[in-house]
Design a protein around this motif. Structure first.
Motif, PDB file in Angstrom:
ATOM      1  N   ALA A 107      50.509  76.351  97.508  1.00 50.18           N
ATOM      2  CA  ALA A 107      50.647  75.063  97.907  1.00 50.18           C
ATOM      3  C   ALA A 107      49.290  74.492  97.147  1.00 50.18           C
ATOM      4  N   LEU A 108      49.300  74.689  95.874  1.00 47.95           N
ATOM      5  CA  LEU A 108      47.877  73.912  95.286  1.00 47.95           C
ATOM      6  C   LEU A 108      48.548  72.554  94.796  1.00 47.95           C
ATOM      7  N   PHE A 109      47.822  71.677  95.382  1.00 45.46           N
ATOM      8  CA  PHE A 109      48.351  70.204  94.971  1.00 45.46           C
ATOM      9  C   PHE A 109      47.224  69.551  94.015  1.00 45.46           C
ATOM     10  N   LEU A 110      47.815  69.032  93.078  1.00 46.35           N
ATOM     11  CA  LEU A 110      47.207  68.361  91.878  1.00 46.35           C
ATOM     12  C   LEU A 110      47.000  67.050  92.051  1.00 46.35           C
ATOM     13  N   LEU A 111      45.948  66.412  92.292  1.00 50.23           N
ATOM     14  CA  LEU A 111      45.649  65.035  92.736  1.00 50.23           C
ATOM     15  C   LEU A 111      45.320  64.188  91.451  1.00 50.23           C
ATOM     16  N   SER A 112      46.027  63.146  91.122  1.00 48.62           N
ATOM     17  CA  SER A 112      45.837  62.322  90.063  1.00 48.62           C
ATOM     18  C   SER A 112      46.111  63.069  88.648  1.00 48.62           C
ATOM     19  N   CYS A 113      47.109  63.904  88.616  1.00 45.16           N
ATOM     20  CA  CYS A 113      47.138  64.658  87.509  1.00 45.16           C
ATOM     21  C   CYS A 113      48.421  64.211  86.595  1.00 45.16           C
ATOM     22  N   SER A 114      48.109  64.125  85.489  1.00 41.57           N
ATOM     23  CA  SER A 114      49.052  64.009  84.368  1.00 41.57           C
ATOM     24  C   SER A 114      49.932  65.241  84.308  1.00 41.57           C
ATOM     25  N   VAL A 117      41.614  71.292  78.302  1.00 34.18           N
ATOM     26  CA  VAL A 117      42.490  69.832  78.113  1.00 34.18           C
ATOM     27  C   VAL A 117      41.564  68.764  78.775  1.00 34.18           C
ATOM     28  N   LYS A 118      41.475  68.829  79.950  1.00 31.19           N
ATOM     29  CA  LYS A 118      40.509  68.073  80.792  1.00 31.19           C
ATOM     30  C   LYS A 118      40.421  68.663  82.214  1.00 31.19           C
ATOM     31  N   LYS A 119      39.514  67.686  82.840  1.00 31.95           N
ATOM     32  CA  LYS A 119      39.217  68.257  84.246  1.00 31.95           C
ATOM     33  C   LYS A 119      39.945  67.138  85.335  1.00 31.95           C
ATOM     34  N   SER A 120      40.565  67.862  86.287  1.00 32.11           N
ATOM     35  CA  SER A 120      41.019  67.060  87.465  1.00 32.11           C
ATOM     36  C   SER A 120      40.765  67.761  88.913  1.00 32.11           C
ATOM     37  N   ILE A 121      41.164  66.798  89.782  1.00 26.83           N
ATOM     38  CA  ILE A 121      41.143  67.297  91.061  1.00 26.83           C
ATOM     39  C   ILE A 121      42.265  68.246  91.669  1.00 26.83           C
ATOM     40  N   VAL A 122      41.794  69.214  92.459  1.00 27.62           N
ATOM     41  CA  VAL A 122      42.887  70.042  92.806  1.00 27.62           C
ATOM     42  C   VAL A 122      42.769  70.214  94.327  1.00 27.62           C
ATOM     43  N   ASN A 172      39.229  70.364  98.425  1.00 25.86           N
ATOM     44  CA  ASN A 172      39.071  69.840  97.024  1.00 25.86           C
ATOM     45  C   ASN A 172      38.250  70.271  96.192  1.00 25.86           C
ATOM     46  N   ASN A 173      38.648  70.455  94.963  1.00 27.34           N
ATOM     47  CA  ASN A 173      37.398  70.708  93.950  1.00 27.34           C
ATOM     48  C   ASN A 173      37.988  70.176  92.495  1.00 27.34           C
ATOM     49  N   LYS A 174      37.167  69.812  91.617  1.00 25.16           N
ATOM     50  CA  LYS A 174      37.388  69.483  90.253  1.00 25.16           C
ATOM     51  C   LYS A 174      37.599  70.611  89.370  1.00 25.16           C
ATOM     52  N   GLN A 175      38.637  70.818  88.837  1.00 25.41           N
ATOM     53  CA  GLN A 175      38.875  72.157  88.136  1.00 25.41           C
ATOM     54  C   GLN A 175      39.132  71.724  86.733  1.00 25.41           C
ATOM     55  N   GLU A 176      38.968  72.660  85.714  1.00 23.08           N
ATOM     56  CA  GLU A 176      39.167  72.635  84.431  1.00 23.08           C
ATOM     57  C   GLU A 176      40.590  73.207  83.955  1.00 23.08           C
ATOM     58  N   PHE A 177      41.162  72.415  83.237  1.00 19.88           N
ATOM     59  CA  PHE A 177      42.433  72.724  82.685  1.00 19.88           C
ATOM     60  C   PHE A 177      42.604  73.224  81.173  1.00 19.88           C
ATOM     61  N   ILE A 178      43.145  74.173  81.087  1.00 18.92           N
ATOM     62  CA  ILE A 178      43.370  74.893  79.459  1.00 18.92           C
ATOM     63  C   ILE A 178      44.945  74.935  79.200  1.00 18.92           C
ATOM     64  N   LEU A 179      44.778  75.358  77.851  1.00  7.17           N
ATOM     65  CA  LEU A 179      46.029  75.698  77.355  1.00  7.17           C
ATOM     66  C   LEU A 179      46.092  77.068  76.754  1.00  7.17           C
ATOM     67  N   LEU A 212      43.000  78.749  98.447  1.00 14.74           N
ATOM     68  CA  LEU A 212      42.078  79.331  97.368  1.00 14.74           C
ATOM     69  C   LEU A 212      40.650  78.928  97.341  1.00 14.74           C
ATOM     70  N   TYR A 213      40.467  77.936  98.169  1.00 12.79           N
ATOM     71  CA  TYR A 213      39.125  77.410  98.433  1.00 12.79           C
ATOM     72  C   TYR A 213      38.427  78.038  99.846  1.00 12.79           C
ATOM     73  N   GLY A 214      39.145  78.812 100.326  1.00  9.62           N
ATOM     74  CA  GLY A 214      38.661  78.965 101.856  1.00  9.62           C
ATOM     75  C   GLY A 214      39.265  78.551 103.003  1.00  9.62           C
ATOM     76  N   ILE A 215      38.784  78.715 103.945  1.00 10.15           N
ATOM     77  CA  ILE A 215      39.423  78.288 105.288  1.00 10.15           C
ATOM     78  C   ILE A 215      39.294  76.960 105.476  1.00 10.15           C
ATOM     79  N   GLY A 216      40.199  76.143 106.403  1.00  4.80           N
ATOM     80  CA  GLY A 216      40.244  74.892 106.349  1.00  4.80           C
ATOM     81  C   GLY A 216      39.359  74.375 107.916  1.00  4.80           C
ATOM     82  N   LYS A 217      39.980  73.218 108.175  1.00  3.62           N
ATOM     83  CA  LYS A 217      39.256  72.821 109.446  1.00  3.62           C
ATOM     84  C   LYS A 217      40.161  73.280 110.667  1.00  3.62           C
ATOM     85  N   LYS A 218      39.379  73.549 111.755  1.00  6.06           N
ATOM     86  CA  LYS A 218      40.005  74.197 112.936  1.00  6.06           C
ATOM     87  C   LYS A 218      41.113  72.949 113.398  1.00  6.06           C
TER      88      LYS A 218
END
Length: 394
Positions: free
Chosen positions: A10-17, A80-85, A92-99, A234-240
């Motif tokens: 359930a990794l969602f790529l935000l504003s991602c081409s 490739v570039k960085k985008s929000i995941v 949320n985190n800004k991550q690097e995309f590679i090929l 992947l980034y840890g636990i969420g809100k209560k």
């Protein structure tokens, strides 16, 4: 005591081409490759090779292909570039995309695969899995994948034209979540409208649905209510959040009808169907026809909920109360979120090694007990209580 449920996917790529996550190609043609997998802590882990080195990757339909920074640094990959995941908990985190030039699975060569570089050690529970990466849906979409949970092997084939539907299998049609091609399937509880959820081999829980969509449907059912956190992304636990667990009369997934299923309803975690349910089936995913086949292998257990009424997660190797069931012995005895458990039945938990903390994170210390003594610390004060296990739903 409840274990933390992992929702790696359930990794969602935000504003991602779409260009950030190409599916790539498979070098071979006319293939049918069988590979083994380990079902570690309810997750399918396979071996892959990159540049001749062997790594452990999770097979995860709910995520794109992911590679750890440690492995990425060894490659001469095109950035490739960085985008929000966003992960399953809404972090949320800004991550690097590679090929990636090539990932080898068995004898198959997967070429020019889009991948996200993510630190797989940010969540303690996920760090314990010792993963180097994830084989995700963008990469999987070039083939038909048959996951045999009972015999712990996976068949990968490109025989789309000669594919025959598995005999006696239930059929689920899915839509793809772009750009990563994650399968989204429709689930229906009793007579409610259907809801799209993630078909998620990267989750070791069973079925999690949004409470807001089904609250009126489950009004007449006996419920367990708890508060806190029961899952990690992947980034840890969420809100209560408030979690409502119900044994529903009927759940429909495509042509599959399952009775008396335990379902967790909450609002702040991803809506998924995971391996706790899927492990009962041989699962075949055909991205070309956008169809999933579930061929039942084991009897689906008439599950019950028996618990001491609290869950923990490990923070700096300390077991901390992260979830409380309302009306349980744990709540009545005064246990609260954030309390640090220092001892259970004479087992000292105050100075754990990482190895022991990982072992306890996935293996309950209380599984054979009906009554336990535990000591917790709050505001530097220790308190010892005795609590009993209780069957909340059966």
């Amino acid at each position: 005591m409840k274990k933390t449920i992992l929702l790696l996917s359930a990794l969602f790529l935000l504003s991602c081409s779409k260009n950030l996550l190409p599916s790539g190609t498979i070098k071979q043609e006319g293939f049918s490759e069988t590979i083994p997998f380990n079902f570690d802590n309810g997750l399918p882990i396979i071996k892959v090779k990159i540049d001749g080195n062997e790594y452990s990757f999770l097979l995860d339909t709910g995520a794109p292909t992911v590679i750890s920074p440690e492995v990425a640094r060894t490659l001469n990959s095109k950035k490739v570039k960085k985008s929000i995941v966003s992960d399953s908990q809404g972090n949320n985190n800004k991550q690097e995309f590679i090929l990636i030039d090539e990932i080898k699975i068995g004898r198959l060569h997967f070429n020019d695969i889009g991948a996200v570089v993510i630190d797989l050690k940010k969540s303690f529970e996920i760090k314990c899995l010792n993963l180097d990466g994830i084989i995700g849906s963008n990469q999987m979409s070039n083939a038909i994948w048959e996951i045999d949970y009972k015999n712990k092997n996976i068949v990968i084939t490109d025989n789309f034209s000669g594919f025959k539907e598995p005999e006696g299998a239930s059929k689920l049609h899915f839509i793809e979540m772009e750009p990563q091609k994650t399968p989204l399937v429709r689930v229906q509880v009793d007579s409610t409208n259907s809801k799209l959820i993630t078909f998620d081999t990267g989750a070791n829980g069973s079925i999690d649905l949004p409470l807001s969509n089904f609250e009126s449907t489950i009004n007449g059912y006996e419920k367990i209510k708890s508060f806190g956190n029961t899952s990690s992304g992947l980034y840890g636990i969420g809100k209560k959040d408030t979690i409502v667990t119900v044994k529903v009369g009927l759940m429909k997934l495509g042509t599959l009808q399952a009775k008396n299923q335990l379902i967790s309803f909450e609002n702040l975690s991803a809506a998924v169907i995971g391996n706790g349910f899927l492990k009962n089936f041989k699962t075949t995913i055909n991205w070309k026809t956008k169809t999933i086949y579930l061929q039942q292998q084991d009897t689906i257990e008439n599950a019950k909920v028996e618990s001491f009424g609290f869950g923990i997660r490990y923070i700096n190797l300390k077991p901390v109360v992260s979830n409380i069931i309302l009306g349980s012995d744990a709540e009545k005895s005064g246990l609260k979120l954030g309390d640090e458990i220092t001892e259970i039945e004479g087992i000292d938990l105050s100075d754990l090694t990482e190895e022991l903390a990982c072992e306890y994170a996935f293996k309950s210390l209380l599984s054979t007990k009906k009554e336990v003594s535990l000591t917790y610390t709050r505001n530097n004060e220790k308190q010892t209580i005795k609590i009993s296990s209780k069957i909340f739903l059966e």
